[in-house]
Design a protein around this motif. Structure first.
Motif, PDB file in Angstrom:
ATOM      1  N   ASP A  76      81.694 -66.483  -6.492  1.00 26.30           N
ATOM      2  CA  ASP A  76      82.661 -67.271  -7.255  1.00 26.30           C
ATOM      3  C   ASP A  76      82.192 -68.705  -7.484  1.00 26.30           C
ATOM      4  OD1 ASP A  76      84.274 -65.054  -7.380  1.00 26.30           O
ATOM      5  OD2 ASP A  76      85.646 -65.712  -5.800  1.00 26.30           O
ATOM      6  N   ARG A  77      81.699 -69.351  -6.430  1.00 30.01           N
ATOM      7  CA  ARG A  77      81.251 -70.742  -6.552  1.00 30.01           C
ATOM      8  C   ARG A  77      80.063 -70.836  -7.508  1.00 30.01           C
ATOM      9  NH1 ARG A  77      77.389 -73.743  -4.281  1.00 30.01           N
ATOM     10  NH2 ARG A  77      76.838 -72.141  -2.766  1.00 30.01           N
ATOM     11  N   ARG A 135      79.304 -68.791  -9.938  1.00 27.64           N
ATOM     12  CA  ARG A 135      79.768 -68.514 -11.300  1.00 27.64           C
ATOM     13  C   ARG A 135      80.422 -69.757 -11.913  1.00 27.64           C
ATOM     14  NH1 ARG A 135      79.480 -63.081 -12.406  1.00 27.64           N
ATOM     15  NH2 ARG A 135      79.240 -61.770 -10.579  1.00 27.64           N
ATOM     16  N   GLU A 136      81.224 -70.458 -11.114  1.00 30.40           N
ATOM     17  CA  GLU A 136      81.865 -71.688 -11.609  1.00 30.40           C
ATOM     18  C   GLU A 136      80.809 -72.745 -11.920  1.00 30.40           C
ATOM     19  OE1 GLU A 136      84.359 -74.392 -13.049  1.00 30.40           O
ATOM     20  OE2 GLU A 136      84.863 -72.307 -12.606  1.00 30.40           O
TER      21      GLU A 136
END
Length: 118
Positions: free
Chosen positions: A39-40, A42-43
């Motif tokens: 997630d990190r 991807r952000e």
């Protein structure tokens, strides 16, 4: 043994490109079944691409350069019959049943090794 190839544009190779790390982790996940938190990354990747897009839209010369590089990449991928080892000729990922059938076929043609003859 499994190997992976990550196609990162050369103009990004000297940077920390988070989406390349995501692609690497996805490849490892597909090969091993392990799941990694992304997630990190991807952000950070979305932010990174946003910055690149901003730079490209504000510079006509840079926009031409990137467009030319993307055309070359697309032409290369068009001529490459194996754009991804995980997809078929139409770009579809095989189903679980297709993978199982291929594995069964492989195992059926395998010759017993010394270890198998205990």
């Amino acid at each position: 043994m499994t190997g992976f190839v990550l196609l990162v544009p050369h103009y990004l190779s000297d940077t920390e490109f988070p989406l390349a790390a995501v692609a690497a982790l996805e490849s490892v996940s597909a090969a091993t079944g392990l799941i990694f938190p992304t997630d990190r990354l991807r952000e950070e990747g979305r932010e990174f691409v946003g910055k690149i897009d901003e730079q490209v839209t504000t510079s006509e010369e840079l926009a031409r350069l990137v467009h030319t590089l993307e055309e070359r990449h697309d032409a290369y991928m068009e001529g490459n019959p194996l754009s991804s080892p995980l997809t078929d000729e139409y770009g579809a990922v095989p189903s679980a049943d297709e993978i199982a059938a291929e594995l069964e076929k492989f195992l059926a043609t395998r010759r017993p090794s010394d270890e198998d003859q205990d």
